[in-house]
Design a protein around this motif. Structure first.
Motif, PDB file in Angstrom:
ATOM      1  N   ASN A 242       0.791  -1.163   0.150  1.00  0.00           N
ATOM      2  CA  ASN A 242      -0.010  -0.134  -0.039  1.00  0.00           C
ATOM      3  C   ASN A 242       0.814   1.311  -0.140  1.00  0.00           C
ATOM      4  N   LYS A 243       2.010   1.247   0.612  1.00  0.00           N
ATOM      5  CA  LYS A 243       2.944   2.177   0.677  1.00  0.00           C
ATOM      6  C   LYS A 243       3.495   2.577  -0.696  1.00  0.00           C
ATOM      7  N   GLU A 244       3.893   1.702  -1.553  1.00  0.00           N
ATOM      8  CA  GLU A 244       4.150   1.649  -2.842  1.00  0.00           C
ATOM      9  C   GLU A 244       3.179   2.189  -3.650  1.00  0.00           C
ATOM     10  N   LEU A 245       1.921   1.897  -3.519  1.00  0.00           N
ATOM     11  CA  LEU A 245       0.802   2.135  -4.200  1.00  0.00           C
ATOM     12  C   LEU A 245       0.528   3.829  -3.963  1.00  0.00           C
ATOM     13  N   ILE A 246       0.729   4.362  -2.647  1.00  0.00           N
ATOM     14  CA  ILE A 246       0.606   5.578  -2.437  1.00  0.00           C
ATOM     15  C   ILE A 246       1.607   6.429  -3.098  1.00  0.00           C
ATOM     16  N   ALA A 247       2.990   5.861  -2.883  1.00  0.00           N
ATOM     17  CA  ALA A 247       4.118   6.489  -3.658  1.00  0.00           C
ATOM     18  C   ALA A 247       4.042   6.803  -5.248  1.00  0.00           C
ATOM     19  N   PHE A 248       3.218   5.575  -5.703  1.00  0.00           N
ATOM     20  CA  PHE A 248       2.974   5.580  -7.114  1.00  0.00           C
ATOM     21  C   PHE A 248       1.944   6.850  -7.653  1.00  0.00           C
ATOM     22  N   GLU A 249       0.919   7.015  -6.824  1.00  0.00           N
ATOM     23  CA  GLU A 249      -0.008   8.104  -6.918  1.00  0.00           C
ATOM     24  C   GLU A 249       0.709   9.532  -6.929  1.00  0.00           C
ATOM     25  N   LYS A 250       1.578   9.494  -5.827  1.00  0.00           N
ATOM     26  CA  LYS A 250       2.557  10.850  -5.555  1.00  0.00           C
ATOM     27  C   LYS A 250       3.246  11.114  -6.866  1.00  0.00           C
ATOM     28  N   VAL A 251       3.944   9.827  -7.594  1.00  0.00           N
ATOM     29  CA  VAL A 251       4.800  10.304  -8.653  1.00  0.00           C
ATOM     30  C   VAL A 251       3.887  10.553  -9.883  1.00  0.00           C
ATOM     31  N   ALA A 252       2.734  10.014 -10.054  1.00  0.00           N
ATOM     32  CA  ALA A 252       1.810  10.061 -11.083  1.00  0.00           C
ATOM     33  C   ALA A 252       1.268  11.633 -11.203  1.00  0.00           C
ATOM     34  N   LYS A 253       1.190  12.197 -10.101  1.00  0.00           N
ATOM     35  CA  LYS A 253       0.785  13.633 -10.118  1.00  0.00           C
ATOM     36  C   LYS A 253       1.352  14.378 -10.893  1.00  0.00           C
ATOM     37  N   THR A 254       2.907  14.380 -10.950  1.00  0.00           N
ATOM     38  CA  THR A 254       3.922  15.059 -11.528  1.00  0.00           C
ATOM     39  C   THR A 254       4.659  14.492 -12.600  1.00  0.00           C
ATOM     40  N   TYR A 255       4.059  13.281 -13.042  1.00  0.00           N
ATOM     41  CA  TYR A 255       4.969  12.409 -14.268  1.00  0.00           C
ATOM     42  C   TYR A 255       4.701  12.981 -15.527  1.00  0.00           C
ATOM     43  N   PRO A 256       5.699  13.492 -16.366  1.00  0.00           N
ATOM     44  CA  PRO A 256       5.459  13.912 -17.431  1.00  0.00           C
ATOM     45  C   PRO A 256       4.672  13.271 -18.661  1.00  0.00           C
TER      46      PRO A 256
END
Length: 379
Positions: free
Chosen positions: A344-358
């Motif tokens: 779940n921590k990795e999933l949260i990190a994924f969503e955080k990265v996705a917000k600013t991913y180009p």
């Protein structure tokens, strides 16, 4: 010693000599500037503060030259008929989306920045590419020589002369490190790519394809939506050439986006086994995907750990800002370690990265794969 190791050692030696040259220039001019500009004060704090300012100026000059280098690629690309796609310094990235410039976050291991542009419309072979590749080095050496000229005019102005000298040193250093054909840190520099473009007609086409594919990806287009022939290596391709074997690596990503994981695995293995001198960054990307295919396949822990070496762990950490890396570690925690908390921590990190991913298309692709991972977990 193998031919590839000899080339790697030569590249390391040449890069080392360039750093020695930079150090020599820094020692000569830096000593001169300190001697002439250091305030005559009996207070140690004042002297330490001045030397600290010189260090700050050195760091500032380095970043100025990184920006100038990428701006050089942009200017010479624009003059050659290219269109702007993205401009990155460190992790800060500006991407053109629907005629608007948006700020994103991205990083490529071994690079301080990158300016990517869409190539001119043509047959994919005959297009101006030398000036675009060498534009960064031309800009560095031009600013460096300008700063040297200005230094002789303003040598008696303490702080300004320091900044001018630093920009001269870093300008010459950046120009040499990027224009002399080398592989530095597993990455082919501009000079190496330019030499390939001059020698190999097929390499020019592969560069055109890479730039075209990247330009479409930046608009949200998925790899699977592009023509299949773009990802096909030519017959008798010179796989030692980084500009050519890059298409082979892209073919793996193309099959991956189509969810043809079996074919993608075969393609990854073929690239690793049949490509002499494959850049280390490409090897690490392929190992990450092979590790993933084992996780969603037979999921043999001993086979997974063969991929999950200390070296690859360092690479995974260095590329934690990639959505594909977060997807890999989500699968690892959920399906291998059976640790739902860490998953779940990795999933949260994924969503955080996705917000600013180009690259929105890549985010969409990874979301689909995460759904597949969840289905494996529930089965």
């Amino acid at each position: 010693m193998s031919k590839n190791k000899k080339k790697k050692n030569i590249g390391t030696i040449v890069a080392g000599l360039i750093f020695i040259l930079i150090g020599g220039l820094g020692g000569f001019f830096g000593g001169k500037v300190i001697d002439e500009s250091l305030p005559s004060s009996d207070t140690p704090f004042i002297n330490i503060l001045f030397i600290a300012l010189i260090f700050i100026f050195a760091c500032t000059s380095m970043y100025i030259q990184i920006i100038v280098h990428e701006a050089g690629h942009y200017i010479f690309g624009k003059l050659s008929g290219y269109d702007f796609v993205s401009f990155r310094i460190g992790t800060l990235m500006f991407v053109k989306e629907k005629n608007k410039i948006k700020r994103k976050k991205f990083n490529i291991v071994g690079t301080g920045g990158q300016c990517l542009m869409s190539p001119p419309k043509c047959d994919g072979y005959n297009f101006p590419c030398i000036s675009y590749n060498l534009g960064g080095s031309i800009a560095n050496i031009s600013l460096g020589l300008l700063c040297l000229s200005l230094y002789f005019l303003f040598s008696e102005v303490p702080l300004l002369s320091t900044l001018l000298v630093m920009n001269f040193i870093f300008g010459i250093g950046f120009a040499l490190l990027n224009s002399i054909p080398l592989k530095i840190g597993g990455i082919a520099n501009d000079g190496f790519n330019t030499l390939s473009l001059c020698r190999n007609h097929e390499a020019r086409h592969m560069l055109w394809l890479q730039l075209k594919i990247n330009a479409l990806v930046s608009t949200g287009t998925r790899l699977r939506e592009m023509p299949e022939e773009w990802f096909r290596l030519p017959d008798n391709a010179d796989l030692k050439n980084p500009l050519i074997n890059a298409i082979g690596v892209m073919q793996c990503s193309y099959l991956h986006d189509k969810k043809e994981f079996g074919q993608a695995k075969t393609a990854c293995e073929a690239m690793l086994n049949n490509t002499p001198g494959l850049l280390q960054v490409y090897k690490n990307e392929l190992y990450c995907e092979l590790m993933f295919y084992e996780i969603i396949g037979q999921c043999r822990k001993e086979e997974i750990e063969k991929f999950h070496t200390e070296e690859l762990k360092k690479y995974i950490k260095a590329t934690s800002s990639y959505v594909s890396r977060r997807r890999l570690m989500y699968a690892y925690e959920l399906l291998v370690n059976k640790n739902t908390v860490n998953a779940n921590k990795e999933l949260i990190a994924f969503e955080k990265v996705a917000k600013t991913y180009p690259y929105e298309g890549e985010v969409d692709s990874e979301r689909e794969i995460i759904q597949l991972i969840n289905s494996y977990s529930n089965s």
